[in-house]
Design a protein around this motif. Structure first.
Motif, PDB file in Angstrom:
ATOM      1  N   GLY A  60       1.022  -1.310   0.045  1.00  0.00           N
ATOM      2  CA  GLY A  60      -0.044   0.042   0.119  1.00  0.00           C
ATOM      3  C   GLY A  60       0.826   1.148  -0.053  1.00  0.00           C
ATOM      4  N   TYR A  63       2.757   1.729  -3.510  1.00  0.00           N
ATOM      5  CA  TYR A  63       1.522   2.339  -4.297  1.00  0.00           C
ATOM      6  C   TYR A  63       1.639   3.848  -4.125  1.00  0.00           C
ATOM      7  N   TRP A  64       0.981   4.328  -2.963  1.00  0.00           N
ATOM      8  CA  TRP A  64       0.800   5.809  -2.681  1.00  0.00           C
ATOM      9  C   TRP A  64       2.211   6.539  -2.659  1.00  0.00           C
ATOM     10  N   VAL A  67       2.203   8.138  -6.234  1.00  0.00           N
ATOM     11  CA  VAL A  67       1.143   8.842  -6.695  1.00  0.00           C
ATOM     12  C   VAL A  67       1.453  10.526  -6.510  1.00  0.00           C
ATOM     13  N   GLY A  76      -7.546   9.844  -7.279  1.00  0.00           N
ATOM     14  CA  GLY A  76      -7.551   8.886  -8.379  1.00  0.00           C
ATOM     15  C   GLY A  76      -8.450   9.372  -9.472  1.00  0.00           C
ATOM     16  N   HIS A 194      -6.841   0.303   4.224  1.00  0.00           N
ATOM     17  CA  HIS A 194      -5.515  -0.311   4.376  1.00  0.00           C
ATOM     18  C   HIS A 194      -5.110  -0.856   5.538  1.00  0.00           C
ATOM     19  N   ASP A 231      -8.582  -4.540  -3.624  1.00  0.00           N
ATOM     20  CA  ASP A 231      -8.172  -3.493  -4.796  1.00  0.00           C
ATOM     21  C   ASP A 231      -6.501  -4.132  -4.787  1.00  0.00           C
ATOM     22  N   GLU A 233      -4.161  -3.183  -6.932  1.00  0.00           N
ATOM     23  CA  GLU A 233      -3.355  -2.062  -7.368  1.00  0.00           C
ATOM     24  C   GLU A 233      -2.934  -1.351  -6.024  1.00  0.00           C
ATOM     25  N   ASP A 234      -3.723  -0.992  -5.046  1.00  0.00           N
ATOM     26  CA  ASP A 234      -3.073  -0.090  -3.948  1.00  0.00           C
ATOM     27  C   ASP A 234      -3.281  -0.951  -2.834  1.00  0.00           C
ATOM     28  N   SER A 236      -5.643  -2.566  -0.734  1.00  0.00           N
ATOM     29  CA  SER A 236      -6.508  -2.091   0.253  1.00  0.00           C
ATOM     30  C   SER A 236      -7.763  -3.070  -0.028  1.00  0.00           C
TER      31      SER A 236
END
Length: 278
Positions: A60, A63-64, A67, A76, A194, A231, A233-234, A236
Protein backbone atom coordinates in the motif's frame (compact mmCIF):
# COMPACT_ATOMS: atom_id res chain seq x y z
CA UNK A 1 -11.05 0.46 -5.85
CA UNK A 2 -13.25 3.48 -6.59
CA UNK A 3 -15.79 2.01 -8.99
CA UNK A 4 -18.53 -0.43 -8.12
CA UNK A 5 -19.74 -3.32 -10.23
CA UNK A 6 -23.32 -3.18 -8.96
CA UNK A 7 -25.60 -0.76 -7.16
CA UNK A 8 -25.48 -0.85 -3.40
CA UNK A 9 -28.78 -2.56 -2.60
CA UNK A 10 -28.37 -2.46 1.18
CA UNK A 11 -30.90 -0.63 3.31
CA UNK A 12 -29.57 2.37 5.17
CA UNK A 13 -30.79 0.89 8.47
CA UNK A 14 -28.99 -2.43 7.98
CA UNK A 15 -27.59 -4.05 11.10
CA UNK A 16 -24.33 -6.00 11.42
CA UNK A 17 -25.84 -9.40 12.14
CA UNK A 18 -23.71 -11.27 9.59
CA UNK A 19 -20.65 -13.01 11.01
CA UNK A 20 -19.00 -13.91 7.72
CA UNK A 21 -18.09 -11.63 4.84
CA UNK A 22 -16.90 -13.06 1.54
CA UNK A 23 -14.58 -11.13 -0.69
CA UNK A 24 -13.52 -10.85 -4.29
CA UNK A 25 -10.60 -9.03 -5.85
CA UNK A 26 -11.14 -6.28 -8.39
CA UNK A 27 -10.87 -8.87 -11.18
CA UNK A 28 -13.87 -10.68 -9.72
CA UNK A 29 -11.95 -13.63 -8.29
CA UNK A 30 -13.01 -15.09 -4.95
CA UNK A 31 -10.61 -14.45 -2.07
CA UNK A 32 -12.55 -16.31 0.62
CA UNK A 33 -14.09 -15.13 3.85
CA UNK A 34 -12.78 -12.14 5.72
CA UNK A 35 -11.22 -14.35 8.40
CA UNK A 36 -9.49 -16.57 5.83
CA UNK A 37 -8.30 -13.55 3.86
CA UNK A 38 -6.74 -11.82 6.87
CA UNK A 39 -5.16 -15.09 8.01
CA UNK A 40 -3.39 -15.29 4.63
CA UNK A 41 -2.36 -11.63 4.86
CA UNK A 42 -0.79 -12.30 8.28
CA UNK A 43 1.40 -15.07 6.84
CA UNK A 44 3.07 -12.76 4.32
CA UNK A 45 5.54 -10.45 6.00
CA UNK A 46 7.71 -7.72 4.54
CA UNK A 47 11.46 -7.59 4.99
CA UNK A 48 13.74 -4.88 6.32
CA UNK A 49 12.65 -2.20 8.78
CA UNK A 50 8.97 -3.23 8.51
CA UNK A 51 9.60 -6.95 8.76
CA UNK A 52 7.04 -7.32 11.53
CA UNK A 53 4.26 -5.94 9.32
CA UNK A 54 2.25 -7.74 6.64
CA UNK A 55 3.37 -7.26 3.04
CA UNK A 56 -0.18 -5.94 2.56
CA UNK A 57 0.95 -2.73 4.30
CA UNK A 58 4.22 -2.38 2.41
CA UNK A 59 2.45 -2.72 -0.94
CA UNK A 60 0.00 0.00 0.00
CA UNK A 61 2.74 2.45 0.91
CA UNK A 62 4.65 1.54 -2.25
CA UNK A 63 1.60 2.36 -4.35
CA UNK A 64 0.89 5.73 -2.72
CA UNK A 65 4.56 6.71 -2.77
CA UNK A 66 4.22 6.68 -6.57
CA UNK A 67 1.13 8.93 -6.67
CA UNK A 68 1.43 12.65 -7.39
CA UNK A 69 1.04 14.77 -4.22
CA UNK A 70 -1.99 16.74 -5.34
CA UNK A 71 -5.76 16.50 -4.99
CA UNK A 72 -6.30 14.74 -8.32
CA UNK A 73 -3.64 12.22 -7.38
CA UNK A 74 -5.04 11.32 -3.97
CA UNK A 75 -8.59 11.14 -5.39
CA UNK A 76 -7.59 8.93 -8.30
CA UNK A 77 -8.56 11.44 -10.96
CA UNK A 78 -11.84 12.40 -9.28
CA UNK A 79 -10.84 15.83 -7.93
CA UNK A 80 -14.27 17.15 -8.94
CA UNK A 81 -15.92 15.26 -6.05
CA UNK A 82 -14.07 17.39 -3.51
CA UNK A 83 -16.71 20.14 -3.40
CA UNK A 84 -19.77 17.91 -2.72
CA UNK A 85 -17.63 15.94 -0.30
CA UNK A 86 -16.81 19.06 1.73
CA UNK A 87 -20.44 20.21 1.59
CA UNK A 88 -21.81 17.00 3.09
CA UNK A 89 -19.01 16.89 5.65
CA UNK A 90 -19.93 20.36 6.84
CA UNK A 91 -23.62 19.50 7.01
CA UNK A 92 -22.95 16.45 9.15
CA UNK A 93 -20.79 18.47 11.56
CA UNK A 94 -23.41 21.22 11.74
CA UNK A 95 -26.03 18.63 12.68
CA UNK A 96 -23.78 17.09 15.32
CA UNK A 97 -23.02 20.45 16.87
CA UNK A 98 -26.72 21.17 16.99
CA UNK A 99 -26.89 18.19 19.33
CA UNK A 100 -23.99 19.38 21.46
CA UNK A 101 -21.34 17.11 19.95
CA UNK A 102 -18.17 17.60 17.94
CA UNK A 103 -16.93 20.87 19.41
CA UNK A 104 -20.13 22.85 19.83
CA UNK A 105 -18.00 25.56 21.51
CA UNK A 106 -20.56 26.20 24.23
CA UNK A 107 -17.87 27.28 26.70
CA UNK A 108 -15.71 29.24 24.28
CA UNK A 109 -12.74 26.86 24.43
CA UNK A 110 -10.65 26.10 21.36
CA UNK A 111 -11.89 23.26 19.18
CA UNK A 112 -9.49 20.68 17.80
CA UNK A 113 -9.79 18.06 15.06
CA UNK A 114 -7.57 15.23 13.87
CA UNK A 115 -7.38 14.47 10.13
CA UNK A 116 -6.42 10.79 9.76
CA UNK A 117 -4.84 9.53 6.55
CA UNK A 118 -4.70 13.21 5.67
CA UNK A 119 -2.89 12.86 2.35
CA UNK A 120 -2.13 16.32 0.97
CA UNK A 121 -4.49 17.97 3.47
CA UNK A 122 -7.53 18.13 1.20
CA UNK A 123 -10.09 17.44 3.96
CA UNK A 124 -8.33 19.91 6.24
CA UNK A 125 -8.19 22.75 3.69
CA UNK A 126 -11.72 22.29 2.33
CA UNK A 127 -13.54 21.58 5.58
CA UNK A 128 -11.82 21.00 8.91
CA UNK A 129 -9.85 24.24 9.10
CA UNK A 130 -13.08 26.15 8.43
CA UNK A 131 -14.73 24.57 11.46
CA UNK A 132 -11.96 24.04 14.04
CA UNK A 133 -9.47 26.32 15.74
CA UNK A 134 -6.72 23.73 15.40
CA UNK A 135 -6.26 20.71 13.16
CA UNK A 136 -3.64 17.99 13.47
CA UNK A 137 -2.81 15.85 10.43
CA UNK A 138 -1.46 12.30 10.46
CA UNK A 139 -0.32 10.64 7.22
CA UNK A 140 2.08 7.75 6.52
CA UNK A 141 3.39 8.97 3.11
CA UNK A 142 6.04 11.62 3.63
CA UNK A 143 5.67 13.31 0.23
CA UNK A 144 1.93 13.81 0.83
CA UNK A 145 2.55 15.26 4.28
CA UNK A 146 5.28 17.55 2.95
CA UNK A 147 2.85 18.85 0.32
CA UNK A 148 0.22 19.46 3.02
CA UNK A 149 2.68 21.31 5.25
CA UNK A 150 3.73 23.51 2.31
CA UNK A 151 0.15 24.47 1.41
CA UNK A 152 -0.93 27.83 2.85
CA UNK A 153 -4.61 26.79 2.72
CA UNK A 154 -3.87 23.72 4.81
CA UNK A 155 -1.68 25.63 7.27
CA UNK A 156 -4.27 28.39 7.58
CA UNK A 157 -1.91 31.22 6.73
CA UNK A 158 -3.49 34.65 7.06
CA UNK A 159 -6.91 33.44 8.21
CA UNK A 160 -8.88 36.17 9.98
CA UNK A 161 -10.37 33.60 12.36
CA UNK A 162 -6.94 32.36 13.45
CA UNK A 163 -7.70 28.75 12.59
CA UNK A 164 -4.57 26.77 11.80
CA UNK A 165 -3.04 23.39 11.24
CA UNK A 166 -0.85 22.72 14.23
CA UNK A 167 0.76 19.29 13.94
CA UNK A 168 1.90 17.32 10.90
CA UNK A 169 2.63 13.74 11.95
CA UNK A 170 4.28 11.21 9.61
CA UNK A 171 3.09 7.86 10.91
CA UNK A 172 0.88 4.97 9.74
CA UNK A 173 -2.48 4.63 11.43
CA UNK A 174 -1.78 1.08 12.60
CA UNK A 175 0.78 2.47 15.06
CA UNK A 176 -0.41 6.05 15.63
CA UNK A 177 -1.63 6.92 19.12
CA UNK A 178 -3.75 10.09 19.40
CA UNK A 179 -3.03 12.36 22.35
CA UNK A 180 -5.41 11.57 25.15
CA UNK A 181 -8.54 13.76 25.43
CA UNK A 182 -7.32 16.27 22.81
CA UNK A 183 -9.91 16.06 20.03
CA UNK A 184 -13.50 17.16 19.53
CA UNK A 185 -13.60 15.26 16.23
CA UNK A 186 -11.35 12.57 14.84
CA UNK A 187 -12.01 12.42 11.09
CA UNK A 188 -11.04 9.25 9.19
CA UNK A 189 -11.73 9.42 5.45
CA UNK A 190 -10.86 7.09 2.56
CA UNK A 191 -7.93 5.42 4.28
CA UNK A 192 -9.17 2.74 6.69
CA UNK A 193 -9.30 0.11 3.94
CA UNK A 194 -5.55 -0.15 4.27
CA UNK A 195 -5.81 -1.59 7.80
CA UNK A 196 -6.38 -5.20 8.75
CA UNK A 197 -9.50 -5.85 10.81
CA UNK A 198 -7.55 -6.24 14.04
CA UNK A 199 -5.52 -3.06 13.47
CA UNK A 200 -8.71 -1.25 12.45
CA UNK A 201 -10.38 -2.19 15.75
CA UNK A 202 -7.29 -1.29 17.78
CA UNK A 203 -6.96 2.07 16.04
CA UNK A 204 -10.57 3.04 16.72
CA UNK A 205 -10.14 2.12 20.38
CA UNK A 206 -7.08 4.39 20.59
CA UNK A 207 -9.11 7.13 18.92
CA UNK A 208 -11.72 6.74 21.64
CA UNK A 209 -9.06 7.68 24.21
CA UNK A 210 -8.21 10.76 22.14
CA UNK A 211 -11.71 12.23 22.39
CA UNK A 212 -12.80 15.07 24.63
CA UNK A 213 -16.16 15.03 26.35
CA UNK A 214 -18.89 14.92 23.68
CA UNK A 215 -16.27 14.23 21.04
CA UNK A 216 -16.96 11.95 18.07
CA UNK A 217 -15.12 9.82 15.57
CA UNK A 218 -16.35 10.28 12.01
CA UNK A 219 -15.36 7.60 9.53
CA UNK A 220 -16.15 8.22 5.87
CA UNK A 221 -15.70 5.25 3.57
CA UNK A 222 -16.67 3.63 0.31
CA UNK A 223 -19.17 0.79 0.66
CA UNK A 224 -18.95 -2.44 -1.33
CA UNK A 225 -22.35 -3.85 -2.25
CA UNK A 226 -21.63 -6.92 -0.13
CA UNK A 227 -18.69 -8.53 1.69
CA UNK A 228 -15.50 -6.82 0.58
CA UNK A 229 -13.47 -6.06 -2.55
CA UNK A 230 -9.69 -6.34 -2.64
CA UNK A 231 -7.94 -3.68 -4.69
CA UNK A 232 -4.88 -5.39 -6.13
CA UNK A 233 -3.29 -2.12 -7.22
CA UNK A 234 -3.22 -0.11 -3.99
CA UNK A 235 -3.43 -3.07 -1.55
CA UNK A 236 -6.61 -2.09 0.26
CA UNK A 237 -10.09 -3.48 0.76
CA UNK A 238 -13.46 -1.84 0.38
CA UNK A 239 -15.79 -3.19 3.06
CA UNK A 240 -19.56 -3.33 2.83
CA UNK A 241 -21.80 -1.24 5.07
CA UNK A 242 -22.59 -4.30 7.18
CA UNK A 243 -18.90 -5.20 7.47
CA UNK A 244 -18.05 -1.70 8.71
CA UNK A 245 -20.85 -1.82 11.29
CA UNK A 246 -19.46 -5.19 12.39
CA UNK A 247 -16.03 -3.60 12.96
CA UNK A 248 -17.54 -0.73 14.94
CA UNK A 249 -19.40 -3.23 17.07
CA UNK A 250 -16.14 -5.06 17.80
CA UNK A 251 -14.66 -1.89 19.31
CA UNK A 252 -17.30 -1.73 22.05
CA UNK A 253 -18.41 1.67 20.76
CA UNK A 254 -21.61 2.43 18.92
CA UNK A 255 -22.59 3.98 15.62
CA UNK A 256 -24.67 7.00 16.58
CA UNK A 257 -25.61 7.73 12.98
CA UNK A 258 -24.66 6.90 9.43
CA UNK A 259 -25.66 8.74 6.30
CA UNK A 260 -25.01 8.46 2.58
CA UNK A 261 -22.92 10.99 0.68
CA UNK A 262 -24.90 12.86 -1.96
CA UNK A 263 -23.98 14.29 -5.34
CA UNK A 264 -21.27 11.84 -6.37
CA UNK A 265 -21.08 10.33 -9.89
CA UNK A 266 -23.17 7.14 -10.17
CA UNK A 267 -20.21 5.03 -11.29
CA UNK A 268 -18.51 5.43 -7.92
CA UNK A 269 -19.02 3.32 -4.84
CA UNK A 270 -21.71 4.42 -2.42
CA UNK A 271 -20.01 6.45 0.33
CA UNK A 272 -21.21 6.66 3.93
CA UNK A 273 -20.28 8.75 6.94
CA UNK A 274 -20.34 6.89 10.26
CA UNK A 275 -20.54 8.81 13.53
CA UNK A 276 -18.92 6.68 16.24
CA UNK A 277 -19.19 7.45 19.95
CA UNK A 278 -17.99 5.72 23.14
Amino acid sequence: ATRRDARDAMRDDATPDAVEFRGVDDLGRDVGTHEAFWAEVAKKRSHGADGSKPTFYAKGIEYWDGVAPDVDGVLGGFAHVSAPDARDNAKLLEDLRGRGRGGAKANGTKTTALDCGAGVGRVTSTFLIEKFDEVDLVEPCRHFLDAAAADALVRGDGRADGHRAKRFVAEPLESFVPERARYDVIWIQWCIGHLTDDDFVAFLRRCKDGLRENGVIVMKENNAASGFILDLEDSSITRSHEYLLHIINRTGMRCLEHRLQTGFPPELFAVRMYVIVP
